[in-house]
Design a protein around this motif. Structure first.
Motif, mmCIF file in Angstrom:
data_model
loop_
_atom_site.group_PDB
_atom_site.id
_atom_site.type_symbol
_atom_site.label_atom_id
_atom_site.label_comp_id
_atom_site.label_asym_id
_atom_site.label_seq_id
_atom_site.Cartn_x
_atom_site.Cartn_y
_atom_site.Cartn_z
ATOM 1 N N ALA A 30 3.895 -22.527 -11.897
ATOM 2 C CA ALA A 30 2.686 -22.233 -11.124
ATOM 3 C C ALA A 30 2.924 -22.426 -9.632
ATOM 4 O O ALA A 30 2.198 -21.875 -8.803
ATOM 5 N N GLU A 31 3.937 -23.250 -9.270
ATOM 6 C CA GLU A 31 4.229 -23.497 -7.868
ATOM 7 C C GLU A 31 5.233 -22.511 -7.295
ATOM 8 O O GLU A 31 5.587 -22.591 -6.120
ATOM 9 N N PHE A 32 5.743 -21.575 -8.126
ATOM 10 C CA PHE A 32 6.751 -20.626 -7.644
ATOM 11 C C PHE A 32 6.128 -19.738 -6.564
ATOM 12 O O PHE A 32 5.053 -19.165 -6.769
ATOM 13 N N PRO A 33 6.801 -19.597 -5.407
ATOM 14 C CA PRO A 33 6.217 -18.800 -4.311
ATOM 15 C C PRO A 33 6.247 -17.308 -4.630
ATOM 16 O O PRO A 33 7.281 -16.658 -4.506
ATOM 17 N N ALA A 34 5.137 -16.770 -5.069
ATOM 18 C CA ALA A 34 5.051 -15.360 -5.425
ATOM 19 C C ALA A 34 4.087 -14.636 -4.501
ATOM 20 O O ALA A 34 3.146 -15.225 -3.966
ATOM 21 N N MET A 35 4.343 -13.342 -4.328
ATOM 22 C CA MET A 35 3.456 -12.522 -3.512
ATOM 23 C C MET A 35 2.111 -12.394 -4.210
ATOM 24 O O MET A 35 2.049 -12.246 -5.433
ATOM 25 N N SER A 36 1.049 -12.445 -3.450
ATOM 26 C CA SER A 36 -0.275 -12.313 -4.052
ATOM 27 C C SER A 36 -0.461 -10.906 -4.600
ATOM 28 O O SER A 36 0.203 -9.950 -4.169
ATOM 29 N N ARG A 37 -1.391 -10.782 -5.552
ATOM 30 C CA ARG A 37 -1.612 -9.476 -6.161
ATOM 31 C C ARG A 37 -2.094 -8.449 -5.139
ATOM 32 O O ARG A 37 -1.721 -7.286 -5.195
ATOM 33 N N GLY A 38 -2.907 -8.892 -4.205
ATOM 34 C CA GLY A 38 -3.402 -7.982 -3.177
ATOM 35 C C GLY A 38 -2.272 -7.468 -2.295
ATOM 36 O O GLY A 38 -2.200 -6.273 -1.990
ATOM 37 N N ASP A 39 -1.372 -8.390 -1.871
ATOM 38 C CA ASP A 39 -0.242 -7.976 -1.036
ATOM 39 C C ASP A 39 0.698 -7.057 -1.806
ATOM 40 O O ASP A 39 1.228 -6.089 -1.254
ATOM 41 N N LEU A 40 0.912 -7.379 -3.096
ATOM 42 C CA LEU A 40 1.790 -6.555 -3.916
ATOM 43 C C LEU A 40 1.210 -5.153 -4.074
ATOM 44 O O LEU A 40 1.932 -4.143 -3.967
ATOM 45 N N ARG A 41 -0.098 -5.085 -4.322
ATOM 46 C CA ARG A 41 -0.759 -3.784 -4.460
ATOM 47 C C ARG A 41 -0.673 -2.996 -3.162
ATOM 48 O O ARG A 41 -0.438 -1.785 -3.162
ATOM 49 N N ALA A 42 -0.838 -3.681 -2.038
ATOM 50 C CA ALA A 42 -0.763 -3.005 -0.736
ATOM 51 C C ALA A 42 0.647 -2.467 -0.474
ATOM 52 O O ALA A 42 0.817 -1.355 0.046
ATOM 53 N N MET A 43 1.664 -3.252 -0.852
ATOM 54 C CA MET A 43 3.042 -2.812 -0.663
ATOM 55 C C MET A 43 3.332 -1.577 -1.506
ATOM 56 O O MET A 43 3.927 -0.594 -1.033
ATOM 57 N N ARG A 44 2.895 -1.617 -2.781
ATOM 58 C CA ARG A 44 3.121 -0.466 -3.660
ATOM 59 C C ARG A 44 2.412 0.776 -3.130
ATOM 60 O O ARG A 44 2.983 1.877 -3.141
ATOM 61 N N THR A 45 1.191 0.600 -2.677
ATOM 62 C CA THR A 45 0.433 1.733 -2.143
ATOM 63 C C THR A 45 1.123 2.326 -0.921
ATOM 64 O O THR A 45 1.193 3.557 -0.767
ATOM 65 N N ALA A 46 1.646 1.464 -0.056
ATOM 66 C CA ALA A 46 2.320 1.935 1.154
ATOM 67 C C ALA A 46 3.586 2.724 0.809
ATOM 68 O O ALA A 46 3.852 3.789 1.375
ATOM 69 N N ILE A 47 4.366 2.180 -0.133
ATOM 70 C CA ILE A 47 5.611 2.860 -0.520
ATOM 71 C C ILE A 47 5.302 4.195 -1.193
ATOM 72 O O ILE A 47 5.919 5.227 -0.883
#
Length: 294
Positions: free
Chosen positions: A4-21
């Motif tokens: 749970a402490e693993f530094p992961a990208m938030s779902r919103g940021d991940l979605r934004a990155m995918r949308t941009a690509i």
């Protein structure tokens, strides 16, 4: 460590990155799709020409021509007779036209893969830096699921023959690159020293010593490329490539057991014909080189 402490990208940021690509890739396809499609127009014309030639020519002439080609490669009557029987059964069960389309597709894809793969393999064999750069790319190409190749080519070219050819070539080209590289690197050092002692240039050594000695290994790479092209036929049928793959896909969608098995066996028969022919040719090359060198 708590997951749970693993530094992961938030779902919103991940979605934004995918949308941009995805948006950038769509913009690229809109801007350059027509240009890229025009570059591959000769490939489409070549495939259509070979398809029409095989389909429109009377079957007996095509059968004789294929049998003659198999004999020239293998010089083995057993392979020729077995191939003729298999092709006659394919025609008897009504799969001749789809088989000719598949043979045309595999022929064109193999020609392109060899035209790309052998020069790339030579470059890798002569440059350790190129070998270090290309090898991870080949690893990725061979481990990537085959369905993934369909996504970018369909986005750029749509459905049809050209995206099918591109996807098949990307999937099938690594073996001929790897084995060309391996075959040239395995040429004995004393052969290279002898060529250098006779004053051969780098190009003459490659042309007259390394390539002839590496030919059996290169042919093994071509053999594997053909097999992988056939394995990709069913997957390529999902984007409109006609041939034996489409009835198999139809059988999967509609649960037609007999249709799927018959066309699957036709693909197996074509694979065996190509495999035995190219293997026999490779063995002939090996025997010839053993006689020449010794």
């Amino acid at each position: 460590m708590d997951l749970a402490e693993f530094p992961a990208m938030s779902r919103g940021d991940l979605r934004a990155m995918r949308t941009a690509i995805d948006g950038a890739f769509r913009d690229f396809t809109r801007a350059y799709g027509d240009t890229l499609e025009s570059l591959f127009h000769p490939v489409q014309q070549l495939l259509i020409f070979i398809e029409n030639l095989l389909i429109d020519t009377p079957w007996i002439i095509v059968l004789i021509a294929l049998a003659g080609s198999i004999w020239v490669l293998g010089r083995n009557w057993k392979i020729v007779v077995g191939s003729v029987i298999a092709l006659c059964l394919i025609g008897y069960f009504g799969m001749w036209e789809d088989t000719m389309r598949t043979i045309a597709m595999v022929t064109v894809c193999t020609m392109i893969a060899v035209a790309i793969g052998i020069p790339m393999g030579i470059l890798m064999a002569r440059s350790d830096r190129a070998n270090a750069i290309v090898t991870p790319v080949l690893d990725m190409m061979q481990t990537m699921p085959s369905f993934v190749y369909l996504i970018p080519v369909v986005m750029i070219f749509g459905l049809g023959k050209v995206p099918g050819v591109i996807a098949v070539v990307i999937y099938a080209v690594p073996p001929v690159i790897r084995l060309t590289n391996l075959g040239i690197r395995q040429v004995a050092a004393d052969m290279l020293e002898a060529a250098a002692a006779f004053g051969s240039s780098s190009w003459q050594t490659l042309k007259d010593v390394q390539m002839p000695l590496a030919l059996p290994t290169i042919m093994a790479g071509v053999n594997q490329t053909i097999m992988m092209s056939l394995a990709m036929v069913v997957v390529a049928s999902m984007i409109g490539v006609r041939g034996l793959g489409q009835p198999v896909l139809q059988a999967i969608n509609n649960q037609y057991f007999t249709l799927g098995v018959m066309n699957g066996l036709a693909i197996v028969a074509i694979a065996i014909i190509f495999d035995r022919s190219t293997q026999a040719y490779g063995k002939r090359l090996q025997k010839h080189l053993e006689i020449v060198h010794g």
